[in-house]
Design an enzyme around this catalytic site. Structure first.
Site, PDB file in Angstrom:
ATOM      1  N   ALA A 130       0.850  -1.187   0.000  1.00 62.74           N
ATOM      2  CA  ALA A 130       0.000   0.000   0.000  1.00 62.74           C
ATOM      3  C   ALA A 130       0.888   1.239   0.000  1.00 62.74           C
ATOM      4  O   ALA A 130       2.114   1.147  -0.101  1.00 62.74           O
ATOM      5  CB  ALA A 130      -0.930  -0.006   1.207  1.00 62.74           C
ATOM      6  N   SER A 131       0.257   2.401   0.132  1.00 64.69           N
ATOM      7  CA  SER A 131       0.993   3.656  -0.027  1.00 64.69           C
ATOM      8  C   SER A 131       1.992   3.910   1.089  1.00 64.69           C
ATOM      9  O   SER A 131       3.050   4.490   0.867  1.00 64.69           O
ATOM     10  CB  SER A 131       0.012   4.824  -0.108  1.00 64.69           C
ATOM     11  OG  SER A 131      -0.796   4.862   1.042  1.00 64.69           O
ATOM     12  N   ILE A 132       1.679   3.478   2.306  1.00 67.76           N
ATOM     13  CA  ILE A 132       2.534   3.788   3.446  1.00 67.76           C
ATOM     14  C   ILE A 132       3.404   2.612   3.857  1.00 67.76           C
ATOM     15  O   ILE A 132       4.522   2.795   4.332  1.00 67.76           O
ATOM     16  CB  ILE A 132       1.664   4.267   4.634  1.00 67.76           C
ATOM     17  CG1 ILE A 132       1.119   5.667   4.332  1.00 67.76           C
ATOM     18  CG2 ILE A 132       2.441   4.273   5.935  1.00 67.76           C
ATOM     19  CD1 ILE A 132       0.281   6.257   5.434  1.00 67.76           C
ATOM     20  N   GLN A 134       4.206  -2.006   3.425  1.00 64.30           N
ATOM     21  CA  GLN A 134       3.943  -3.269   2.756  1.00 64.30           C
ATOM     22  C   GLN A 134       4.142  -4.402   3.752  1.00 64.30           C
ATOM     23  O   GLN A 134       4.769  -4.233   4.801  1.00 64.30           O
ATOM     24  CB  GLN A 134       4.793  -3.447   1.512  1.00 64.30           C
ATOM     25  CG  GLN A 134       6.264  -3.662   1.712  1.00 64.30           C
ATOM     26  CD  GLN A 134       6.994  -3.741   0.366  1.00 64.30           C
ATOM     27  OE1 GLN A 134       6.619  -3.082  -0.611  1.00 64.30           O
ATOM     28  NE2 GLN A 134       8.050  -4.537   0.309  1.00 64.30           N
ATOM     29  N   LYS A 153       4.780  -6.002   8.942  1.00 64.61           N
ATOM     30  CA  LYS A 153       4.420  -4.770   8.232  1.00 64.61           C
ATOM     31  C   LYS A 153       5.584  -3.783   8.354  1.00 64.61           C
ATOM     32  O   LYS A 153       6.083  -3.529   9.459  1.00 64.61           O
ATOM     33  CB  LYS A 153       3.150  -4.171   8.848  1.00 64.61           C
ATOM     34  CG  LYS A 153       2.581  -2.976   8.105  1.00 64.61           C
ATOM     35  CD  LYS A 153       1.234  -2.584   8.705  1.00 64.61           C
ATOM     36  CE  LYS A 153       0.592  -1.448   7.955  1.00 64.61           C
ATOM     37  NZ  LYS A 153      -0.749  -1.096   8.527  1.00 64.61           N
ATOM     38  N   ASP A 288     -11.553   2.248  10.318  1.00 62.03           N
ATOM     39  CA  ASP A 288     -11.127   2.046   8.927  1.00 62.03           C
ATOM     40  C   ASP A 288     -11.587   0.671   8.454  1.00 62.03           C
ATOM     41  O   ASP A 288     -10.806  -0.119   7.923  1.00 62.03           O
ATOM     42  CB  ASP A 288      -9.597   2.166   8.839  1.00 62.03           C
ATOM     43  CG  ASP A 288      -9.113   2.432   7.421  1.00 62.03           C
ATOM     44  OD1 ASP A 288      -9.923   2.861   6.585  1.00 62.03           O
ATOM     45  OD2 ASP A 288      -7.926   2.219   7.145  1.00 62.03           O
TER      46      ASP A 288
END
Length: 518
Positions: A130-132, A134, A153, A288
Site C-alpha cells: 500500500a501507499s505507506i 507493505q 508490516k 477504517d
C-alpha cells in the site's frame, strides 16, 4: 523538488479540467492568461464526470493524494454527494518496494545482524503493498524457541519526507482556497488539511497501531463475533509491526462465502452488533473498516466470526458524546424530532441561540419521508449524513469524532447490505441502543456506579472523621474571622461617624465665630 512537484500538480489540475469546476468569478485574474499559455495541458477527459476527473487526478498524483481523497470521501458535510461517492472508489494500491530493502529495515529496527536470527522462511516477495507500508510473511522464532506464523508490516523508506512535502503543498493550496473562494470559510480547508496531516502522521507510527490492535483484541477476547490477531509487541518498532498471520475469506468475496456455506444474514447482523458494541460499550472503535481490512473465518460458517486487521485509525467517544448520540438515535427511531433538535443544542453541537422550531422542522423534512418506505429500503447511514448536513445549515460545528463515526457506519451498513441486502439495520440497532440506555440511567446503572466506586469510597472512609473535624474546625475559624471582620467594620463605622460629628461641630463653631466677630 517543491517547485517540480508544484508544476506536476498544476499540470494534473489542468489536464483533468479541474479548473473548469471552479466558477470564473472565483478564480484570480492570472488563471485566464495561464490557461492560454499552457493550452496543451487543457482538459483531456471531457467525456468523464467531475467526480471521475477528481478521482483520476488524485490517483495520478500518488499515494498521499489518494489517501487525502479517501479521507475527503467521508466528509459529506463538505462535498457534493456525486463527488464523495466517486472518491469512495479510490484504491490505495501501489507498486511494492524492494523486498531486500524491507529485510534490511527489519534487521536495523530489531538490531539484529541477520533476519534469520528472529524469522525463518521470510518471504522476500511482499504479500501486500500500500501507499505507506507493505507486508511480508515469515515464521517468528519467539523467546521460547517456538515458530509462529506471522506477517511483518514495514513502513516505506522515505515516505515521511514525501508526505511532509505533499502536505506542505496541500496547505498552500488550502490557503489559496480559503482566501479566494467565497465558500472558503465554510469549507475550512486549513482545518481539513490539519486533520488529514494528523491522521496520516499517526499511520506512520506502527507502535500506535500495535497498541490499538492490542486494546481491540482485549475488548473482544473470547468473542464469537470478532477476532483480532495477536500482536507480538516485543518485536514491534515505530516502522515495523509483527502480528499473527490470519487465514480468512475476504468479506467482499461473496462467492467464496457462499461456497463455504456462510450464514450471510447472521454475518450481516453481527457486523452491526460489533460496530455498536465498539462504540457504546467500549468507546473505542475501528474507524477504517473498509472491505480490505475485514475477513471472515472459515470455521463455524453458521456462526460466522469476523477478523479485523489494520487498526491504524481508531475513534473514541466520551461519556457525554455516547449518551447524546444514543439518545439521538432512539429519538430518531421514535420520530421525536423535537427531542433530536433539543439534544443537538444541549450537547453544544449547534449554537445555544438556535431556533428550535426551525431546526425541528428541518429535521422532520429530512426524516419523515423515509418512514413511508419499508425499513429494508432505507439507508440508515445516508439518513445520518443528511441529518449532519441539515445541522450544518444551523452552524453545527464539525465534530471529528462524529465524522469518524459516520465514516465507519457507512462502511458497516454498505458491508451489511452487500452480504445480506434485506438487512434491517434499525431492527438490529434499536434494541441494542435501548438496552444500553437502560444500563446507563436505570437501577442497574446506579448499582454499577456504586460498585465501581466502592474501592475509592473504601479507601476514603477512614479519612472521613478527620475530614469532618477539619471541616468543622475550618468552619469555626471562618466564623471567628467573620465575627472579627464584623467588629472591625463596626469600629470603622463608629470612627467614621465620630469624625463626621466632630467635623460638623467644628463647622458650626467656625460659622458662630464668624457671625460674632462680624
Amino acid at each position: 523538488m517543491r517547485i517540480t512537484r508544484l508544476i506536476k500538480i498544476t499540470k494534473t489540475f489542468f489536464q483533468y479540467g479541474l479548473d473548469e469546476l471552479i466558477p470564473p468569478m472565483w478564480l484570480p485574474w492570472y488563471v485566464t492568461p495561464l490557461r492560454t499559455m499552457i493550452f496543451w495541458w487543457r482538459n483531456k477527459h471531457p467525456d468523464k464526470t467531475r467526480g471521475q476527473r477528481i478521482r483520476l487526478a488524485l490517483q495520478e498524483l500518488g499515494p498521499v493524494w489518494v489517501k487525502f481523497g479517501q479521507m475527503l470521501s467521508t466528509r459529506r458535510d463538505l462535498l457534493p454527494h456525486d463527488i464523495a461517492n466517486e472518491l469512495n472508489f479510490l484504491q490505495d494500491k501501489v507498486a511494492p518496494f524492494d523486498g531486500k530493502q524491507a529485510q534490511q529495515l527489519i534487521e536495523h529496527a530489531l538490531e539484529i545482524n541477520d533476519i534469520s536470527q528472529r524469522f525463518v522462511e521470510f518471504d522476500i516477495k511482499p504479500l501486500a503493498s500500500a501507499s505507506i507500508a507493505q507486508v511480508h510473511t515469515a515464521h517468528l522464532i519467539d523467546h521460547d524457541g517456538e515458530h509462529k506464523d506471522v506477517v511483518i508490516k514495514v513502513i516505506r523508506p522515505g515516505i515521511d519526507r514525501i508526505i511532509n512535502a505533499d502536505v506542505e503543498l496541500m496547505q498552500v493550496i488550502a490557503g489559496f482556497v480559503a482566501r479566494y473562494m467565497p465558500d472558503g470559510k465554510r469549507l475550512r480547508p486549513r482545518e481539513v488539511i490539519e486533520e488529514y496531516k494528523k491522521t496520516i502522521i499517526d499511520e506512520l507510527d506502527l507502535l500506535r497501531e500495535a497498541a490499538n490492535a492490542i486494546q481491540l483484541r482485549r475488548n473482544f477476547e473470547n468473542s464469537d463475533s470478532l477476532y483480532v490477531p495477536f500482536v507480538y509487541s516485543d518485536f514491534c518498532r515505530h516502522n515495523v509491526l509483527v502480528m499473527e498471520r490470519i487465514y480468512g475469506i475476504p468479506v467482499s468475496d461473496i462467492a467464496a462465502l457462499k461456497a463455504n456455506n456462510t450464514n450471510l444474514e447472521k454475518l450481516a447482523e453481527r457486523g452491526v452488533e460489533v460496530f455498536f458494541t465498539q462504540v457504546f460499550r467500549d468507546s473505542f472503535f475501528h474507524a477504517d473498516m473498509h472491505p480490505g481490512n475485514v475477513f471472515v473465518s472459515y470455521e463455524n460458517p453458521q456462526s460466522p466470526q469476523y477478523i479485523g486487521i489494520d487498526c491504524g485509525i481508531v475513534g473514541t467517544l466520551n461519556r457525554e458524546d455516547k449518551r447524546y448520540l444514543a439518545e439521538n438515535f432512539i429519538a430518531f427511531f421514535n420520530r421525536d424530532y423535537r427531542k433530536v433538535a433539543e439534544l443537538h443544542v444541549d450537547s453544544g453541537w449547534v449554537p445555544a441561540d438556535t431556533n428550535l422550531e426551525d431546526f425541528e422542522f428541518a429535521i422532520r423534512t429530512v426524516c419523515e419521508p423515509i418512514f413511508n418506505k419499508p425499513l429494508a429500503e432505507i439507508s440508515f447511514g445516508h439518513v445520518l449524513v443528511n441529518l449532519f448536513n441539515t445541522a450544518r445549515r444551523f452552524n453545527m460545528e464539525v465534530q471529528p469524532q462524529l465524522v469518524l463515526l459516520q465514516k465507519t457506519l457507512l462502511y458497516i451498513e454498505g458491508l451489511g447490505r452487500q452480504l445480506y441486502p434485506q438487512l434491517d439495520l434499525w431492527k438490529t440497532a434499536k434494541p441494542f441502543l435501548e438496552n444500553w440506555m437502560k444500563e446507563q440511567i436505570g437501577p442497574k446503572a446506579v448499582y454499577n456506579n456504586v460498585k465501581a466506586n466502592l474501592p475509592f469510597w473504601g479507601e476514603k472512609l477512614p479519612e472521613i472523621p478527620d475530614l469532618i473535624y477539619d471541616y468543622l474546625k475550618a468552619g469555626k475559624y471562618a466564623h471567628q474571622m467573620q465575627q472579627l471582620h464584623m467588629i472591625k467594620n463596626q469600629q470603622e463605622t463608629n470612627r467614621q461617624h465620630k469624625l463626621t460629628r466632630i467635623t460638623i461641630l467644628l463647622g458650626c463653631a467656625i460659622i458662630a465665630l464668624a457671625i460674632t466677630f462680624k
